[in-house]
Every structure is written in structure tokens, then in C-alpha cells.
Design an enzyme around this catalytic site. Structure first.
Site: not given
Ligand code: GLC
Length: 817
Positions: A427, A430, A503
Site C-alpha cells: 500500500d 504511489e 480508498d
Molecule cells: C490506506 C489504504 C487502506 C488501509 C490504510 C491503513 O488508506 O488505502 O486500504 O487500510 O491505508 O493501512
């Protein structure tokens, strides 16, 4: 440079003002050329080297390279020197070409393959692509052009194409816009976009590939450029479509159709497909930010089994770590992770955990220390470390564009793999940095030895991270298939990972956006994709949650996920009535597993997209070009998710042919719209007549039951139809050595007979011996059933369907009325 470039504008230089503007007070240099947009000029010469043709206007050079009979690459070198031929997107470099030649005509050069002619006009250097019948599929509006970038070096590069009055456009990855992109402008710059809005742009992914539908014939353009890129689909000017970049090379691939599905398939030939995921990865997954401590995780798992709701995976979000330090455990919450994971696995749950790119600056943290000692972290232009705040506080970031760093990153997973973790979730890649959004442009990257600033590496950072993860896991799991999921991506990421759309929000609008995004990702080469079912941020009510689960059954990746500040999101969290419906639909996913797995195989092996929009299924019908809600999952099952609260019915378009409504097997005629009732415990699901769809008994997780006999639902259809069924070990790479079984059922139906032939391919053997054929809507009463020439018996079941039991090795079944 201006964000709002005008790609089409053709600036003419005024000779007088040129001299004025370059005047320098102390040191007048009168012949310094002014910076302006430059266009290719008349062609002066041409040369050839094998499958590559070069055209030269005296200063600039254009390369036209025949990649396959249907794919041609075009590159521009403004000063005649091409950049190193390097790409993160392209899967392999050698392809089969049958024949090509260049014919010189009076006013143009024609580079011809068996299917495409690329015409390069001598006088104005305009490039066009024609099919064998001479129809122009795609043509330059103005010659390729560029403008020097004195600050960063290199050029802003532009390509402007002609646009037909009705031309429709598809692709471009995860854009949250109307399905047909015509009339819109987009930017590609991977961005952490929490709670994004409809039409917000850019989002998390950069897939600079689009499909044009020109008078019913499709072609593709893949602009392989990792810098910030822009696409304008007849938005600024209805007769122009442009794509341009803030740096790098103007390099694009023309991909011939004329069928949209073949454009997608050929795009996969260039950029690769997703390897076959482990079977458990296509089951139902339960996620949450975050399930902790251990007792909570165990409780959720127990509830699933107690309530008999199937589930294959539970996710641990960032809180499982020690202070958000990747590759560590919070021992207070998870005192014995190995034991917990082992117990969960015994109960049929795989554990998937989060790994982010930001590593806490902490001299006592082994990962940070190793990275620091080995100089693996990104540095600024002036050699400072790239530091920024993410979950753990102050962080540094590995340079995943360095092969040595990727190798190291892959090894870091060893401990978690030994603990039994089955999948990894990458995650914030980007890359996301709190406050400023992402890295500043001056951060330097190795770029696999090609070197570059963050301007060049930004859009591939996430892809290279998950590539490192995948490659490392592949070694650690030996012959077992890894499961990875990433938020950021560049074209080609499908070779290493599945994706989710980031998100989103718990709103009906976002459910609709998800339907658009997953179809779009699918035709953009990223078939293994899903949304956060239920919506990440905000609170869905039972109805929205349930309708989203229904859509989730037909999302290639099916995972419920939600933000930390939201209420519970398990299928039972909204009360019994909703739980019952969610259970019914999650069970449906498990019944359809053999079909779903076969569709994944068609993707892996043949490059077919998993979700197929109506515009792709029937591109010859103009009214289909705007359809957004109906799509098929593979070839045989068509759905139209319910996207509004309180919706009692919806208009559904069915493509030509006959379709069976899944819940009662009523037949609907395609090629038209139907008003379909949408009670809460159903959704419009249709099966194409003539299909053979295998069905598994409901299981609580993918490996739970051994199949003793396989149920085949045979949906009678007139004429000849083919259905595929694929099986293998479910979790190894042996399929790459042909240890798989691909079955093809060929049905041919008439008013008084149905013939089913079976053809087998591959070396895998099923452990069951028989098929149980359920014959749906035969238009006749059976008189006789012959299996490979021998007559056998048949029955009718309690619902009135004929049932026939046959050996799994049959070659031909003839059912006569
Ligand atoms: C980001 C991710 C989400 C995750 C969060 C905490 O917002 O997109 O899926 O739960 O980080 O790690």
C-alpha cells in the site's frame, strides 16, 4: 511548465519577435534559438535495419518498428538520437512477425505487415495506420511535436490524432469517469486519493493505454512513458485526441483490432498477463483496518465458521506491526503469530498482511539499518535522504527501481513467510507521503541503471515495489504461487500483482464508480482487480453493503475492507436479514469457483479480459458504446449490479442470443433491453444459452471439500457453443509445465437433440470419476442418451431437470428426443 498544456495549438514563430526576445543586456547573442513547439518537417531520407524503419527530416528522426503483424511501435528523437530502449511495461522483447516491407510511393512511405499499413507522409511527416481494406484506423492530426524543457532537460513531447465524430474511447486504468472517455482530459500521476470523487483525477494508477472505437472498428494506443502524462479525448477540440508527456520519449504502440477483445489480448502480448492466482485468492476475503489483537482476529474467523459463511482470507492491516515498522510484529497484540496463523490455516483461513514502502528512521530497527548500510534509500538531488512522514513517523524509502534493492526487499519477507503468512498487501506506494503528497521531483532513482529523477520514476515506484515483493515471494514459496495486491500501478503491473481501487466511499455513487473502474481496469490489462466492498470510508447501511457484496461476487478480486474509524463490516454486522442475503451471495461465489477459475485461466493463458463491457462484447452496435452497468464475467455470465437504494427493477440490456435468468432459468431473448425485477436477495445474473457451467458444492473455504462428482449445468442452446473448464493443483506453478487440465465442452443443440463433445488438453488428472449433468430447459423429452455410442440411463430430479451421470472421460454424449 504549465499544467494546462495546449497540445493541439500550433504556434507560429514570428521572426522579428524571435530576435527581440533573445536579446541579452550584457552579452547580446543574436542567433540563440527560441524555445518553442517544434514539429516534424518534410522527410529527407529513410533507412531500414531488420524490422525497424527510420525516417529523418534532417534533424529529428522517427523509428517505426514492426513488433508483430498487428503491433507497430513509433518513436521520436527530436535531435536524431533515441533514448536507451528500456521499458518497465513490456513483458518480453521478441515476437513472431511473419512479413513486413517498406514501399516508397511518390508522397509517402508505407510500412506494411500482413494486417496493417503504417503510412508516413513525406511532405508533412503525418503518420496513419490503415487496415487491409485501406480504412484509416488512426491518423495524426498534426505531426508529432515537442518543446525543449530547459529546467529539467529533455522535451515535452506531444502526439495529436484525428478524431472521428462518433469515435469512442476506453481504457486508461482506474479513472473514475464515464466508461466512454470521450470529451474528457486526464492526467497520469499516481496519487494517494483518500475518498476520491467521481471524475477526480489523477488517481492511484497510471495505465497510459486506450482503445479507440472508430466507426465500429477498434484499435489501441499504448503510450509507454513513465513521466507525468496527459490524455485529451476530443475534449479541447472535438476533432483531436492528444497524448503528451512532461518528459521521456514520445514512444507509442499502435495495436490493431478490429475487435476490441483482440486489442486487449494484443496489449497483453506486449505487457503480459497475471499469472494464475492461487485458488484461495479468488475466494471471499475479509479485511479491516485493523483486526487486532489476536483474540479479535480469532473471533472474526470463528464467527465465519459458526455462521457458515465461506471465507478464505483474513487481512492484518498496519496495526499488526511494532510501531508500523514493516516486517515486525506487535508482540503485545500478537504474542505468538506463528501459532495464530497456523490455527487459522487449520480452519481454512489464509493470513494476508500489509507492507508499506516507508521505513521508520530508527537506528534500532534492523530493516532500516540494513537499508541504510547498503545505501538502498532514495536521495534528493543534493544527496540528502528523501525523508517524509507516513504511518511510522519519519521514514526513508527504498529505491525500488534499483534491481539490487528489489532483490533485498524480496528477502525481507522471509520471516513473515516462515510465520505462515500467505499473501502480501503493498500500500501507500504511489508513493504517499503525508502533508506533501508524494516525493519531490528532485529525488534520484537508479531506474535499472538508466538513472532518473522522481519525474521519471514516480509512476513506476509502486509497480517496482510489488515486483520486488512478488519476485522475492516466488523464491521463498518455492513452487507455490504468491498472492500480492498493490494500490499503485503502472502498465504491466499485472505480471506481479492484483490491485484494488483504493480508498473509496460507502455511497451508492461509489458503488457505481466501482462498476466503471473494474470494467475499465479489465480492458486496460489489469483484470485481477476489486474495490473495497462496502466502501472504505463512511458507513454503508445494510442495503448498500449487501448490493456491494452482490457486485463483489462478480468482481475478480472479492474483499470487504473499511477504514479504522468505521463500524463493524462483517457480513453479519447489519442484522440477520442482510446476513442471509450476503451469505447466499458469498456461497454463490464458491459455487461458481470452477467457472471463475477457468475465466482466470483464459486471462493468464490467452490474454482475455475477465470483465467484458457491453461495448466490447458487441462493438458493432452503436447504442452499446455508452453502456456502463451491464458486463460479463468471462464469456458466459452477464450481470448488471443494482446501483440504487430501494430499486425494485432495472433495465438490463442482453447481448444477442438467448440468456437464462440465473435464479429461475427463465429464458430471455438478447439483442434488446428487459425490465428485470431486482428483489433484495437477487440481482440480474444471466447465463448464455449453450453454456456448460461447472458448479462446486458450497464450501467454507476453497480447499474444504474434495469433489467426488462434478456437477455440470448444461444450459441448452441451439447451434454450436463452446465452454471451457480449467483445473490444476490450485496453488503451484506446475501448470507452466502443462500440469493442468483444460476441458472444452462443445454443445450443439437442435429442437430434438443435444450433443456434447469433450476435448481435453494438459497432463493433470482429476480425482473424481463422474460428471452429474443437469440439463436445463431441453426443448424435448428425452428418448435416448448415448455416451460414446453406448446407451445409458437418465432421471428427472425433484425440480424436473433431467440428470445424466457419465464418466468424466466421455468424448461424446448424444441426447435424443
Ligand atoms: C490506506 C489504504 C487502506 C488501509 C490504510 C491503513 O488508506 O488505502 O486500504 O487500510 O491505508 O493501512
Amino acid at each position: 511548465m504549465k499544467e494546462n498544456l495546449d497540445p493541439g495549438e500550433e504556434t507560429n514563430t514570428n521572426e522579428e519577435s524571435t530576435l527581440d526576445n533573445v536579446h541579452h543586456v550584457n552579452n547580446p547573442v543574436l542567433d540563440l534559438p527560441q524555445i518553442e513547439k517544434k514539429y516534424l518537417d518534410e522527410i529527407k531520407s529513410y533507412s531500414q535495419s531488420e524490422n525497424t524503419y527510420y525516417f529523418y527530416d534532417g534533424v529529428a528522426k522517427v523509428e517505426v518498428k514492426v513488433i508483430t503483424d498487428e503491433i507497430i511501435r513509433v518513436r521520436l528523437a527530436p535531435q536524431g538520437t533515441f533514448l536507451e530502449d528500456f521499458s518497465y511495461a513490456i513483458a518480453k522483447k521478441t515476437h513472431r512477425i511473419s512479413r513486413h516491407q517498406c514501399i516508397e510511393e511518390e508522397d509517402a512511405y508505407l510500412v506494411k505487415t500482413n494486417t496493417v499499413t503504417c503510412k508516413i507522409s513525406k511532405k508533412d511527416f503525418l503518420i496513419s495506420f490503415e487496415n487491409r481494406e485501406g480504412k484509416i484506423m488512426n491518423a495524426d492530426h498534426s505531426p508529432m511535436h515537442w518543446e525543449e524543457n530547459p529546467d529539467a532537460g529533455g522535451y515535452y513531447v506531444y502526439c495529436t490524432k484525428q478524431t472521428e465524430s462518433k469515435e469512442a474511447f476506453y481504457g486508461l486504468g482506474d479513472k473514475a469517469s464515464t466508461f466512454n472517455l470521450r470529451g474528457r482530459r486526464f492526467t497520469n500521476w499516481n496519487s494517494d486519493t483518500y475518498a476520491f470523487a467521481f471524475n477526480q483525477d489523477p488517481l492511484y494508477k497510471t495505465i497510459p493505454f486506450y482503445i479507440g472505437l472508430n466507426d465500429g472498428d477498434a484499435y489501441g494506443i499504448f503510450f509507454d512513458n513513465t513521466f507525468k502524462t496527459y490524455f485529451d479525448f476530443a475534449s479541447e477540440d472535438p476533432v483531436k485526441t492528444s497524448f503528451w508527456s512532461e518528459g521521456g520519449e514520445l514512444q507509442y504502440y499502435y495495436i490493431h483490432g478490429p475487435h476490441m477483445i483482440d486489442v486487449v489480448r494484443r496489449y497483453h502480448v506486449l505487457t503480459g498477463t497475471h499469472y494464475l492466482p492461487p485458488l484461495w485468492a479468488i475466494g471471499y476475503h475479509q479485511c479491516r483496518w485493523s483486526y487486532y489483537p489476536e483474540a479479535n482476529v480469532r473471533h472474526v474467523a470463528e464467527e465465519f465458521r459458526k455462521r457458515q459463511i465461506p471465507c478464505d482470507a483474513i487481512y492484518l492491516d498496519i496495526d499488526y506491526m511494532d510501531g508500523y515498522r514493516c516486517f515486525t510484529w506487535n508482540k503485545q497484540y500478537f504474542p505468538d503469530p506463528k501459532k495464530m496463523i497456523f490455527d487459522l490455516a487449520n480452519d481454512g483461513f489464509k493470513t494476508v498482511v500489509m507492507i508499506d514502502p516507508g521505513l521508520k528512521v530508527d537506528e534500532n530497527y534492523w530493516v532500516f539499518k540494513e537499508g541504510k548500510e547498503n545505501k538502498y534509500f532514495c536521495r534528493r538531488g543534493d544527496d540528502y535522504f528523501m525523508e517524509g512522514y507516513v504511518w511510522p513517523g519519519r521514514c526513508q524509502f527504498p529505491d525500488f527501481t534499483n534491481p539490487e534493492v528489489r532483490e533485498w526487499w524480496g528477502t525481507l519477507y522471509q520471516g513473515l513467510v516462515e510465520d505462515g503468512v500467505a499473501g502480501f498487501w503493498n500500500d501507500m506506494n504511489e508513493p504517499a507521503v503525508f502533508g506533501r503528497g508524494t516525493f519531490p521531483d528532485d529525488v534520484r532513482h537508479n531506474f535499472d541503471g538508466q538513472r532518473g529523477s522522481h519525474r521519471k520514476a514516480h509512476n513506476v515506484y509502486g509497480m517496482q515495489m510489488v515486483r520486488a515483493t512478488y519476485d522475492g515471494l516466488k523464491k521463498l514459496y518455492k513452487n507455490k504461487r504468491p498472492f500480492t495486491i498493490t494500490r499503485a500501478a503502472y502498465a504491466g503491473t499485472q505480471r506481479y500483482s492484483s490491485v484494488w481501487t483504493g480508498d473509496n466511499m460507502a455511497t451508492w455513487e461509489h458503488l457505481k464508480i466501482g462498476v466503471l473502474q473494474l470494467q475499465r481496469l479489465s480492458v486496460s490489462g489489469i483484470s485481477f482487480c476489486g474495490t473495497d466492498i462496502g466502501g472504505f470510508t463512511g458507513e454503508p447501511d445494510g442495503e448498500l453493503y449487501t448490493r456491494w457484496v452482490q457486485f463483489g461476487v462478480f468482481s475478480p478480486f472479492m474483499r470487504v475492507h473499511s477504514a479504522g474509524d468505521t463500524r463493524d463490516r462483517e457480513p453479519w454486522s447489519f442484522g440477520e436479514d442482510w446476513e442471509k442475503i450476503c451469505k447466499k451471495f458469498i456461497e454463490l461465489r464458491y459455487k461458481l469457483l470452477p467457472y471463475i477459475y477457468s475465466v482466470f485461466w483464459e486471462q493468464t493463458r490467452y490474454g482475455y479480459p475477465i470483465l467484458r463491457p457491453i461495448s466490447l462484447i458487441e462493438q458493432h452496435i452503436e447504442s452499446n458504446w455508452q453502456r456502463e452497468e451491464e458486463f460479463s464475467f468471462g464469456e458466459k455470465i452477464l450481470v448488471s449490479p443494482v446501483l440504487n437504494p430501494g430499486q425494485q427493477s432495472k433495465i438490463v440490456y442482453l447481448p444477442e442470443g438467448d440468456w437464462y435468468y440465473y435464479f429461475n432459468n427463465h429464458i430471455f431473448q438478447g439483442g434488446q433491453e428487459h425490465n428485470i425485477e431486482t428483489p433484495l436477495d437477487e440481482m440480474p445474473i444471466f447465463v448464455k444459452a449453450g453454456s456448460v457451467i461447472a458448479e462446486y458444492p458450497v464450501m467454507q473455504h476453497t480447499g474444504e471439500k474434495k469433489i467426488e462428482e462434478l456437477l455440470l449445468n448444461v444450459y441448452f442452446g441451439k447451434g454450436i457453443n463452446k465452454s471451457y473448464l480449467y483445473t490444476d493443483h490450485g496453488d503451484t506453478f506446475a501448470y507452466e509445465q502443462d500440469v493442468y487440465l483444460e476441458k472444452c465442452f462443445i454443445t450443439s443443440g437442435t429442437d430434438h437433440s443435444l450433443d456434447i463433445k469433450q476435448q481435453l488438453k494438459g497432463l493433470f488428472t482429476e480425482r473424481y470419476e463422474e460428471y452429474d449433468l443437469k440439463l436445463i430447459q431441453l426443448p424435448f423429452d428425452i428418448q435416448k442418451v448415448l455416451v460414446d455410442g453406448k446407451e445409458i440411463g437418465y432421471q428427472k430430479d425433484e425440480s424436473g431437470y433431467y440428470r445424466v451421470r457419465v464418466s468424466k472421460d466421455f468424448e461424446d454424449i448424444l441426447i435424443q428426443g
